[in-house]
Design an enzyme around this catalytic site. Structure first.
Site, PDB file in Angstrom:
ATOM      1  N   GLU A 141      -9.017   4.915  14.516  1.00 30.84           N
ATOM      2  CA  GLU A 141      -8.474   3.592  14.815  1.00 30.84           C
ATOM      3  C   GLU A 141      -7.854   3.635  16.207  1.00 30.84           C
ATOM      4  O   GLU A 141      -6.861   4.317  16.432  1.00 30.84           O
ATOM      5  CB  GLU A 141      -7.405   3.179  13.792  1.00 30.84           C
ATOM      6  CG  GLU A 141      -7.919   3.047  12.370  1.00 30.84           C
ATOM      7  CD  GLU A 141      -6.831   2.632  11.389  1.00 30.84           C
ATOM      8  OE1 GLU A 141      -5.781   2.118  11.845  1.00 30.84           O
ATOM      9  OE2 GLU A 141      -7.019   2.814  10.171  1.00 30.84           O
TER      10      GLU A 141
ATOM     11  N   ASN B  50      -5.916   7.070   3.463  1.00 30.34           N
ATOM     12  CA  ASN B  50      -5.695   6.356   4.720  1.00 30.34           C
ATOM     13  C   ASN B  50      -4.265   6.577   5.182  1.00 30.34           C
ATOM     14  O   ASN B  50      -3.317   6.203   4.487  1.00 30.34           O
ATOM     15  CB  ASN B  50      -5.936   4.853   4.559  1.00 30.34           C
ATOM     16  CG  ASN B  50      -5.798   4.104   5.873  1.00 30.34           C
ATOM     17  OD1 ASN B  50      -6.706   4.110   6.693  1.00 30.34           O
ATOM     18  ND2 ASN B  50      -4.654   3.471   6.078  1.00 30.34           N
ATOM     19  N   GLU B  51      -4.105   7.243   6.313  1.00 34.97           N
ATOM     20  CA  GLU B  51      -2.794   7.442   6.942  1.00 34.97           C
ATOM     21  C   GLU B  51      -1.750   7.927   5.942  1.00 34.97           C
ATOM     22  O   GLU B  51      -0.692   7.313   5.753  1.00 34.97           O
ATOM     23  CB  GLU B  51      -2.323   6.161   7.634  1.00 34.97           C
ATOM     24  CG  GLU B  51      -3.193   5.760   8.813  1.00 34.97           C
ATOM     25  CD  GLU B  51      -2.620   4.588   9.607  1.00 34.97           C
ATOM     26  OE1 GLU B  51      -1.705   3.903   9.097  1.00 34.97           O
ATOM     27  OE2 GLU B  51      -3.074   4.364  10.734  1.00 34.97           O
TER      28      GLU B  51
ATOM     29  N   ARG C 249       0.841  -1.186   0.000  1.00 36.04           N
ATOM     30  CA  ARG C 249       0.000   0.000   0.000  1.00 36.04           C
ATOM     31  C   ARG C 249       0.884   1.246   0.000  1.00 36.04           C
ATOM     32  O   ARG C 249       2.081   1.167   0.268  1.00 36.04           O
ATOM     33  CB  ARG C 249      -0.937   0.028   1.207  1.00 36.04           C
ATOM     34  CG  ARG C 249      -0.248   0.186   2.551  1.00 36.04           C
ATOM     35  CD  ARG C 249      -1.259   0.278   3.682  1.00 36.04           C
ATOM     36  NE  ARG C 249      -0.617   0.523   4.967  1.00 36.04           N
ATOM     37  CZ  ARG C 249      -1.264   0.700   6.110  1.00 36.04           C
ATOM     38  NH1 ARG C 249      -2.583   0.639   6.132  1.00 36.04           N
ATOM     39  NH2 ARG C 249      -0.630   0.913   7.237  1.00 36.04           N
TER      40      ARG C 249
END
Length: 710
Positions: free
Chosen positions: A318, A157-158, A119
């Site tokens: 999260e 995401n992040e 990713r």
């Protein structure tokens, strides 16, 4: 959203506490879906987060979209009263995209392109990748425009967690364009980067190279600074593409991002201003700081206090719920009771919403042992029960919690991207400003003193003391803010080396700390040098950690001979890391002087009255002993006291408040019962509003939220 005011005092603008979990319906057979939704509802969850890694499902071929799986999953959850936060799935572009456009892959400093199969392998600076990211965002937004169960969005995401840097051709071209826009003329860039040093000047922007580490030696600090400014700019631009689309399609949606790492993101710039609020992913039992700080509760508090300083309260998309791992690392496992305790700690430090990662663990992929609320065998055990208890408590208490901010009596200068990066470009073996500040944060945390991080542009009026930990880049307007704060009764403490470089990373031409700060503090730096850290073996003991040149340490005897000591009050203390010899104006009090070697008797720390308050200057870096001695002198003068005095070891206290109420969070982060005395009178909202009158008993990992009287 560009007019949004960023402040540590901002609560999230929401009328409900979001509680739930990231959920991956694509990871299990559909026969599980209704059972999952039913158990979430019974746990009190009101939201899930979905689709951040599902681009290949949503667009299996270019231009062919298939939303059926998520349509059905969202509808099933909606029937049980659970809303959905969707994510733009741009952290994991599908293989058809990377195969057709390999030029979108990130490239490391050795020229190796990243591979598909993980990713964050694509370059957010790439125009081609940006185009496809806009396409999938537009398609998802239009499809879900009228879905009543989709309430908001998470971008990507992040961002930048795995690898913020790239040395691809796309990055180079975009970097050159960024510089041309910033400087206009190549001569201005050459001046900013010091092109006359080592013949690093350029004839045009198309000649500019990327600052590859050790290529063969060090690039200009100005070059590095602008490269990281560019990475932050391109990250914010990548997100802005998506935010513009989402807001245009449906303004009622909230939009946030979930930060994992904090690299190459300028939180006080466009990045945070684009968002309704920021999200921070928190895994207290993962971080390397354990051995340095001593326990995961302290690490969690530090991370969240730093993050809150960027733009105020946040949500936690999260929160660690169980054991977590990828093939190269793993976390510790929370014991029974710790999941709820860690979640309440996030709320205590500013969370206005929280999702446990994750609902259930995956049975395949790179995180098969990253545990969730439900176990691999589809059974919910103590983690489910703790999550249920937490969710029930937060929904019941949301009228009390929402709309409050976290109290701070001691503020530490933080949240400034340029100073963070300036240190990295030329650390000279010294601790970063944040590493220095940790000592003060730890001291306050251990003693129950309200402490956090705040930018000098923010509202300082609610503080009693403000510490600036060695910010080498300084703006005159910040000096004016500090002077006003001191004049109204505040105490300002300014660390060594503050204000010694300009925005181009050049050393200033005035005597340090510069004209404005010298006028405010009444001091001038005549000489400076490096020191060994107390207890270390050599003068260059921290250079390797700081990214500097590794030099074999001197023999201990030589190291000890060069140690500097100073007297503060009745103590003689060994200085650490750095020293400055100061000359002072006539209205300045010398509160500490060097006590050995050639500088004996010269000023090390000073205080100058400014209005109702004072400005203190330190000619060295903090050590635990100096932190204790300094706070013993300054805290009583500034009327700084613990929220609860005499805390037993293993107990954390924090306060959330507004004009209407004060909520004292008391948490036992050990597995043994604790008795806390001296608790102000109030009612424990987690124990049936039971009265608290000075004494509080907490079981192992027990928590209380005491609404104080008056």
């Amino acid at each position: 959203m560009s007019d949004k005011t960023l402040s540590v005092w901002n609560p999230v603008k929401t009328d409900r506490f979001l509680v739930g979990a990231p959920h991956y319906p694509e990871h299990v057979d559909e026969s599980y879906w209704e059972r999952d939704a039913e158990r979430m509802a019974k746990a009190g969850f009101n939201v899930v987060r979905m689709a951040e890694f599902a681009w290949h499902i949503l667009e299996p071929k270019r231009g062919t979209f298939d939303f059926d799986l998520f349509d059905r999953a969202i509808a099933m959850l909606g029937r049980y009263g659970i809303d959905t936060i969707l994510c733009t799935p741009t952290a994991t572009p599908p293989r058809w995209l990377t195969a057709a456009h390999p030029e979108i892959l990130r490239v490391d400093g050795k020229g190796r392109p990243m591979s598909h199969g993980s990713r964050q392998h694509c370059d957010t600076a790439s125009p081609v990748f940006r185009e496809h990211s806009r396409r999938i965002t537009q398609a998802m937004a239009e499809h879900y425009r009228d879905n009543p169960h989709v309430v908001g969005w998470q971008t990507d995401n992040e961002l930048n967690t795995s690898m913020p840097e790239s040395f691809s051709q796309a990055t180079l071209s975009e970097f050159q364009a960024f510089l041309a826009d910033k400087y206009g003329e190549i001569a201005k860039l050459n001046r900013a980067w010091g092109g006359d040093f080592w013949a690093t000047a350029y004839d045009g922007f198309d000649q500019v190279v990327l600052p590859i580490e050790f290529g063969p030696t060090f690039p200009s600090p100005g070059h590095l600074q602008d490269y990281h400014r560019f990475l932050a700019f391109s990250t914010a631009r990548f997100q802005h593409d998506q935010v513009e689309i989402l807001r245009a399609v449906k303004p009622a949606w909230f939009v946030f991002h979930n930060l994992g790492g904090l690299r190459d993101i300028d939180f006080r710039g466009q990045f945070s201003k684009d968002l309704d609020f920021v999200g921070y992913d928190i895994y207290p039992m993962l971080y390397d700081e354990f051995q340095r700080l001593g326990n995961h509760a302290k690490v969690q508090a530090l991370h969240l206090d730093i993050c809150r300083g960027f733009s105020g309260n946040y949500i936690v998309p999260e929160q660690q719920s169980g054991f977590g791992s990828q093939p190269g690392f793993c976390t510790l496992t929370p014991e029974p009771g710790e999941l709820r305790r860690m979640a309440l700690s996030s709320v205590a430090h500013g969370a206005d919403g929280l999702m446990f990662f994750r609902w259930r663990p995956a049975h395949f992929g790179a995180e098969i042992y990253w545990m969730g609320i439900i176990d691999h065998d589809d059974i919910g055990r103590h983690r489910y029960e703790e999550a249920k208890r937490f969710a029930t408590e937060m929904i019941a208490l949301q009228p009390k919690i929402l709309g409050t901010y976290v109290r701070m009596d001691v503020g530490i200068a933080g949240s400034d991207f340029d100073n963070q990066e300036a240190h990295k470009t030329y650390p000279i073996g010294l601790p970063s400003p944040q590493d220095d500040a940790i000592l003060l944060h730890q001291y306050c945390y251990d003693r129950g003193i309200a402490c956090g991080f705040i930018h000098p542009e923010d509202d300082l009026s609610r503080l009693k003391l403000f510490y600036v930990p060695h910010w080498v880049m300084w703006k005159d307007e910040w000096t004016e803010k500090l002077e006003a704060f001191a004049a109204s009764g505040g105490t300002v403490v300014i660390g060594a080396r503050t204000g010694t470089r300009d925005e181009d990373n050049h050393v200033i031409r005035e005597t340090a700390p510069g004209t404005a700060l010298s006028k405010l503090t009444g001091v001038r730096v005549e000489d400076f040098g490096r020191l060994t850290a107390p207890g270390a073996n050599g003068l260059f003991d921290v250079m390797e950690r700081s990214g500097g040149l590794v030099i074999p340490p001197n023999k201990p005897a030589e190291s000890q001979r060069r140690q500097r000591r100073f007297k503060l009050g009745n103590r003689e203390i060994t200085a650490g890391h750095f020293y400055e010899n100061l000359t002072v104006d006539s209205d300045v009090e010398v509160i500490a002087a060097w006590s050995n070697r050639y500088a004996e008797g010269q000023a090390m720390a000073t205080a100058r009255k400014v209005g109702k308050g004072q400005v203190v200057y330190l000619g060295t870096y903090l050590t635990p002993e100096l932190t204790e001695a300094l706070t013993e002198r300054l805290f009583p003068q500034a009327d700084i006291e613990p929220l609860v005095g005499g805390l037993p070891e293993g107990v954390e206290v924090t306060m959330r408040m507004n004009d209407e109420r004060r909520l004292l969070f008391v948490q036992n982060y050990t597995d043994q019962p604790a008795t806390i005395g001296g608790v102000p009178a109030g009612r424990d909202l987690l124990d049936g509003e039971k009265p608290v009158t000075g004494r509080l008993q907490l079981e192992g990992y027990g928590c209380a939220i005491v609404e104080l009287e008056g």
